[in-house]
Design a protein around this motif. Structure first.
Motif, PDB file in Angstrom:
ATOM      1  N   TRP A  90       9.446 -19.718   2.392  1.00  0.00           N
ATOM      2  CA  TRP A  90       8.427 -20.039   3.297  1.00  0.00           C
ATOM      3  C   TRP A  90       7.935 -19.409   4.382  1.00  0.00           C
ATOM      4  O   TRP A  90       7.782 -19.644   5.466  1.00  0.00           O
ATOM      5  CB  TRP A  90       8.452 -21.433   3.728  1.00  0.00           C
ATOM      6  N   ARG A  91       8.223 -17.891   4.378  1.00  0.00           N
ATOM      7  CA  ARG A  91       7.864 -16.942   5.442  1.00  0.00           C
ATOM      8  C   ARG A  91       7.799 -15.499   4.524  1.00  0.00           C
ATOM      9  O   ARG A  91       8.393 -15.489   3.552  1.00  0.00           O
ATOM     10  CB  ARG A  91       8.832 -16.835   6.540  1.00  0.00           C
ATOM     11  N   PRO A  92       6.951 -14.726   5.045  1.00  0.00           N
ATOM     12  CA  PRO A  92       6.641 -13.366   4.369  1.00  0.00           C
ATOM     13  C   PRO A  92       8.159 -12.417   4.436  1.00  0.00           C
ATOM     14  O   PRO A  92       8.529 -12.545   5.695  1.00  0.00           O
ATOM     15  CB  PRO A  92       5.571 -12.576   4.876  1.00  0.00           C
ATOM     16  N   ILE A  93       8.698 -11.879   3.484  1.00  0.00           N
ATOM     17  CA  ILE A  93       9.878 -11.112   3.535  1.00  0.00           C
ATOM     18  C   ILE A  93       9.420  -9.753   2.917  1.00  0.00           C
ATOM     19  O   ILE A  93       8.831  -9.707   1.945  1.00  0.00           O
ATOM     20  CB  ILE A  93      10.984 -11.691   3.188  1.00  0.00           C
ATOM     21  N   LEU A  94      10.235  -8.681   3.483  1.00  0.00           N
ATOM     22  CA  LEU A  94      10.137  -7.404   2.874  1.00  0.00           C
ATOM     23  C   LEU A  94      11.475  -7.239   1.882  1.00  0.00           C
ATOM     24  O   LEU A  94      12.477  -7.242   2.224  1.00  0.00           O
ATOM     25  CB  LEU A  94      10.058  -6.357   3.891  1.00  0.00           C
ATOM     26  N   VAL A  95      11.009  -7.331   0.618  1.00  0.00           N
ATOM     27  CA  VAL A  95      12.029  -6.815  -0.490  1.00  0.00           C
ATOM     28  C   VAL A  95      12.116  -5.225  -0.781  1.00  0.00           C
ATOM     29  O   VAL A  95      11.426  -4.560  -0.896  1.00  0.00           O
ATOM     30  CB  VAL A  95      11.835  -7.534  -1.545  1.00  0.00           C
ATOM     31  N   ARG A  96      13.228  -4.870  -0.537  1.00  0.00           N
ATOM     32  CA  ARG A  96      13.768  -3.187  -0.880  1.00  0.00           C
ATOM     33  C   ARG A  96      13.623  -2.795  -2.134  1.00  0.00           C
ATOM     34  O   ARG A  96      14.307  -3.745  -2.701  1.00  0.00           O
ATOM     35  CB  ARG A  96      14.721  -2.853   0.101  1.00  0.00           C
ATOM     36  N   LYS A  97      13.312  -1.729  -2.555  1.00  0.00           N
ATOM     37  CA  LYS A  97      13.271  -1.109  -3.766  1.00  0.00           C
ATOM     38  C   LYS A  97      14.811  -1.351  -4.160  1.00  0.00           C
ATOM     39  O   LYS A  97      15.699  -1.113  -3.546  1.00  0.00           O
ATOM     40  CB  LYS A  97      13.047   0.397  -3.576  1.00  0.00           C
ATOM     41  N   GLY A  98      14.857  -1.560  -5.549  1.00  0.00           N
ATOM     42  CA  GLY A  98      15.929  -1.792  -6.137  1.00  0.00           C
ATOM     43  C   GLY A  98      16.925  -3.244  -6.188  1.00  0.00           C
ATOM     44  O   GLY A  98      17.632  -3.407  -6.781  1.00  0.00           O
ATOM     45  N   SER A  99      16.081  -3.831  -5.151  1.00  0.00           N
ATOM     46  CA  SER A  99      16.943  -5.324  -4.872  1.00  0.00           C
ATOM     47  C   SER A  99      16.492  -6.406  -5.936  1.00  0.00           C
ATOM     48  O   SER A  99      15.646  -5.963  -6.597  1.00  0.00           O
ATOM     49  CB  SER A  99      16.548  -5.855  -3.596  1.00  0.00           C
ATOM     50  N   ILE A 100      17.328  -7.194  -6.136  1.00  0.00           N
ATOM     51  CA  ILE A 100      17.534  -7.995  -7.197  1.00  0.00           C
ATOM     52  C   ILE A 100      17.311  -9.618  -6.841  1.00  0.00           C
ATOM     53  O   ILE A 100      17.930  -9.939  -5.799  1.00  0.00           O
ATOM     54  CB  ILE A 100      18.692  -8.094  -8.134  1.00  0.00           C
ATOM     55  N   LEU A 101      16.326 -10.288  -6.849  1.00  0.00           N
ATOM     56  CA  LEU A 101      15.840 -11.504  -6.143  1.00  0.00           C
ATOM     57  C   LEU A 101      16.271 -12.479  -7.726  1.00  0.00           C
ATOM     58  O   LEU A 101      15.914 -12.215  -8.724  1.00  0.00           O
ATOM     59  CB  LEU A 101      14.370 -11.901  -6.209  1.00  0.00           C
ATOM     60  N   LYS A 169       9.062  -1.835  10.156  1.00  0.00           N
ATOM     61  CA  LYS A 169       9.611  -1.374  11.416  1.00  0.00           C
ATOM     62  C   LYS A 169      10.544  -1.931  12.251  1.00  0.00           C
ATOM     63  O   LYS A 169      11.483  -1.308  12.326  1.00  0.00           O
ATOM     64  CB  LYS A 169       8.105  -1.230  12.279  1.00  0.00           C
ATOM     65  N   ARG A 170      10.688  -3.545  11.857  1.00  0.00           N
ATOM     66  CA  ARG A 170      11.682  -4.149  12.680  1.00  0.00           C
ATOM     67  C   ARG A 170      12.879  -4.227  11.773  1.00  0.00           C
ATOM     68  O   ARG A 170      13.788  -4.636  12.270  1.00  0.00           O
ATOM     69  CB  ARG A 170      11.080  -5.512  13.174  1.00  0.00           C
ATOM     70  N   ASN A 171      12.665  -4.125  10.338  1.00  0.00           N
ATOM     71  CA  ASN A 171      13.829  -4.143   9.619  1.00  0.00           C
ATOM     72  C   ASN A 171      14.521  -5.276   9.681  1.00  0.00           C
ATOM     73  O   ASN A 171      15.701  -5.080   9.512  1.00  0.00           O
ATOM     74  CB  ASN A 171      14.660  -2.666   9.899  1.00  0.00           C
ATOM     75  N   ALA A 172      14.037  -6.301   9.891  1.00  0.00           N
ATOM     76  CA  ALA A 172      14.585  -7.566  10.052  1.00  0.00           C
ATOM     77  C   ALA A 172      13.432  -8.842   9.670  1.00  0.00           C
ATOM     78  O   ALA A 172      12.297  -8.427   9.918  1.00  0.00           O
ATOM     79  CB  ALA A 172      15.080  -7.997  11.300  1.00  0.00           C
ATOM     80  N   ASP A 173      14.014  -9.915   9.312  1.00  0.00           N
ATOM     81  CA  ASP A 173      13.056 -10.983   8.914  1.00  0.00           C
ATOM     82  C   ASP A 173      12.392 -11.521  10.184  1.00  0.00           C
ATOM     83  O   ASP A 173      12.887 -11.357  11.345  1.00  0.00           O
ATOM     84  CB  ASP A 173      13.989 -12.097   8.310  1.00  0.00           C
ATOM     85  N   PHE A 174      11.207 -12.172   9.989  1.00  0.00           N
ATOM     86  CA  PHE A 174      10.611 -12.823  10.931  1.00  0.00           C
ATOM     87  C   PHE A 174      11.412 -13.868  11.467  1.00  0.00           C
ATOM     88  O   PHE A 174      12.067 -14.426  10.358  1.00  0.00           O
ATOM     89  CB  PHE A 174       9.085 -13.559  10.465  1.00  0.00           C
TER      90      PHE A 174
END
Lengths: 329, 249
Positions: A90-101, A169-174
């Motif tokens: 329930w928030r936008p997240i940045l998933v990095r290349k190669g990651s597995i969800l 840029k922040r390299n962390a979740d909201f």
């Protein structure tokens, strides 16, 4: 390339808000079972609300990202992890290349939605990206996702791009999360509100009382097409023949065995069983979050109250939209 | 209100659809009224109209109550009390009744459906014949004689609910439904005849198969048949059946 399916899970398909305008030709509506969760997932990543997203059912789905991508996971809590770590929903997240969800097990609710910023780059079929499983059209080649399918994401708009840059840029979740409590109920015992169906008065007095007083259990025969319920059988005051006519999402039909069936997203366009009730539209997303064996109490409300409830939920979605816009400033 | 529709009843189907009941039973004259209203509501859609689904003697109108309500609030005169979405849509439908042209006759399209009867394509043809103690040829003769009216489409994309089959070949459904019926299969169930557009389970007596596609998702409209069409079945040979199939590819 953006997302590769490593494990298809129980059922994973691409759905948007549905395929409308063709029911008179017998073409079903399809679309997300829980429309509020789909809409919020899209809003969170800056997509149009009716963009296609992945609908994940119960467990097992595993996806690998081949690029960095902003996504949002909403709907039921299916124990989502990224590279083994519990991930914020329930928030936008940045998933990095190669990651597995991965979606490991249904902790709360039944269906999760994964929206990709930029949407899903598949053609619309008859005006929709929804998968029409039985006819084999729409979505990803007209079928549920399978191992090694690769889903392409669309082009991000300005909104999505700024989200991406900020998260990068922040390299962390909201820190914030959408409060969905007033929108979708993920509990497995629920009171679902119903207005009387067109044939309600054709049922005998006992059935009319029983339907609203006794709980009904969702059986394992519950899928995108319909929910078969089990409980005290319902019977007509006297037998009569009903011709096939239009039905809709949430219509509660009673076939001759007396056990109600609730029509869901992949319902047929018409039906010929007596309709004892109709789930109010505002409660359909919560209904979509029930797992087999869940208990439902049907509560009768008036038609006018049902309309009010729907407008209230729309107001909540609006507040979420405004809230998100504000957070991005 | 136009007396053409004095018997119409509007009843809610949940909070996002309503049913306009136009009469009782199945008849070509009621069907004409359903068609007339169907044309009108699609030609003059109100704000929030989603779609309409005609049936034998009623029409379901799907709408978005949120859009209906918001449109009203935008245009509301300050001292007027707002109506509910259902009230607004009902009054829109009532307005439409006034525009019904009673003299208008909807010219039905006549659609010929080529059918290869019997054999592996119509495994129940012999059963239907023996059920009525007539020959298979006689069943085919009677089936190709009728001019069937498509009252509505439902159950599957392009599946026609038809009336007008000669009751001499009316046959009950199979006791055990088949798990899978090939698309294009032409069947009989009671007094009805129909064609299966998709592979589905089904209990109809299958007497033949058409090479035509009933569901064509890449075309607009996506189905061969529409409510209001008239259908004539035409017997074809296995060679002709194959020719149709080849032409499609």
């Amino acid at each position: 390339m953006t997302v590769r399916v490593l494990n298809k899970g129980l059922l994973t398909s691409i759905q948007d808000l549905g395929r409308y305008g063709l029911q008179k030709y017998g073409v079903i509506v399809s679309g997300a079972m829980d429309k509020y969760s789909l809409r919020v997932a899209n809003i969170l990543v800056g997509n149009k609300e009716n963009e296609g997203a992945l609908e994940i059912t119960l467990l097992g789905t595993s996806l690998q990202f081949e690029n960095d991508r902003v996504i949002a996971i909403t709907g039921g809590d299916l124990f989502a992890t990224i590279d083994g770590e519990r991930v914020a929903t329930w928030r936008p997240i940045l998933v990095r290349k190669g990651s597995i969800l991965q979606f490991k097990s249904p902790l709360k609710g039944c269906r999760a939605y994964v929206a990709l910023a930029g949407g899903i780059a598949i053609p619309e079929v008859m005006g929709s990206k929804s998968t029409y499983l039985r006819a084999g059209i729409g979505g990803f080649n007209g079928r549920a996702l399978q191992k090694d399918d690769v889903i392409e994401s669309g082009v991000m708009n300005k909104f999505s791009t700024s989200l991406f840059n900020k998260l990068d840029k922040r390299n962390a979740d909201f820190k914030w999360t959408v409060n969905y409590d007033a929108l979708v109920n993920l509990q497995q015992t629920q009171t679902i509100r119903v207005i009387r169906g067109t044939e309600f008065n054709r049922f005998d007095e006992k059935s009319k009382r029983t339907f609203f007083n006794e709980p009904y259990t969702l059986t394992t025969q519950a899928d995108r097409m319909g929910y078969r319920m089990e409980g005290p059988p319902l019977s007509l005051a006297e037998k009569f023949e009903l011709l096939s006519e239009g039905v809709t999402h949430g219509t509660i039909q009673v076939p001759p065995n007396g056990q109600p069936i609730i029509l869901m997203a992949d319902r047929q366009t018409t039906g010929g069983y007596p309709k004892i009730g109709q789930i109010i539209s505002a409660d359909l997303p919560s209904l979509a979050q029930l797992q087999p064996t869940a208990k439902i109490h049907f509560k009768q409300i008036s038609h006018e109250e049902a309309e009010t409830e729907l407008l209230k939920k729309e107001q909540i979605i609006n507040e979420i939209k405004i809230g998100i816009r504000f957070k991005r400033l | 209100m136009n007396h053409f529709f004095t018997d119409a009843i509007i009843k809610p189907l949940g909070d996002s659809a309503l049913i306009v009941q136009i009469g009782e039973g199945i008849s070509p004259s009621i069907h004409q009224k359903v068609q007339a209203l169907s044309v009108l509501v699609n030609n003059y859609p109100f704000d929030g109209f989603v779609e309409s689904v005609p049936a034998f003697n009623n029409i379901t109108i799907h709408y978005d109550p949120v859009v209906v309500y918001q449109t009203q609030m935008k245009n509301l005169v300050s001292n007027h009390f707002p109506l509910t979405p259902f009230q607004i849509v009902s009054s829109k439908v009532n307005e439409l009744f006034q525009y019904i042209d009673e003299t208008q006759n909807f010219a039905a399209r006549l659609v010929e459906i080529p059918v290869l009867y019997g054999g592996e394509y119509g495994p129940d043809l012999d059963y239907v014949a023996s059920y009525h103690k007539i020959s298979a040829e006689e069943v085919i003769r009677i089936h190709t004689q009728c001019e069937c009216l498509v009252y509505m489409i439902g159950f599957a994309p392009g599946f026609p609910f038809m009336g007008g089959m000669n009751e001499e070949i009316a046959t009950p459904r199979r006791e055990t439904p088949r798990l899978s019926i090939t698309p294009g299969s032409v069947g009989i169930a009671g007094k009805q005849t129909g064609i299966y557009p998709l592979e589905t389970p089904g209990g109809w007596q299958i007497i033949g198969r058409t090479p035509l596609d009933l569901f064509r998702p890449d075309l607009s409209p996506p189905t061969l048949l529409q409510a209001g069409d008239k259908i004539k079945f035409v017997q074809i040979s296995p060679e002709e059946y194959n020719e149709y199939k080849e032409r499609k590819q």
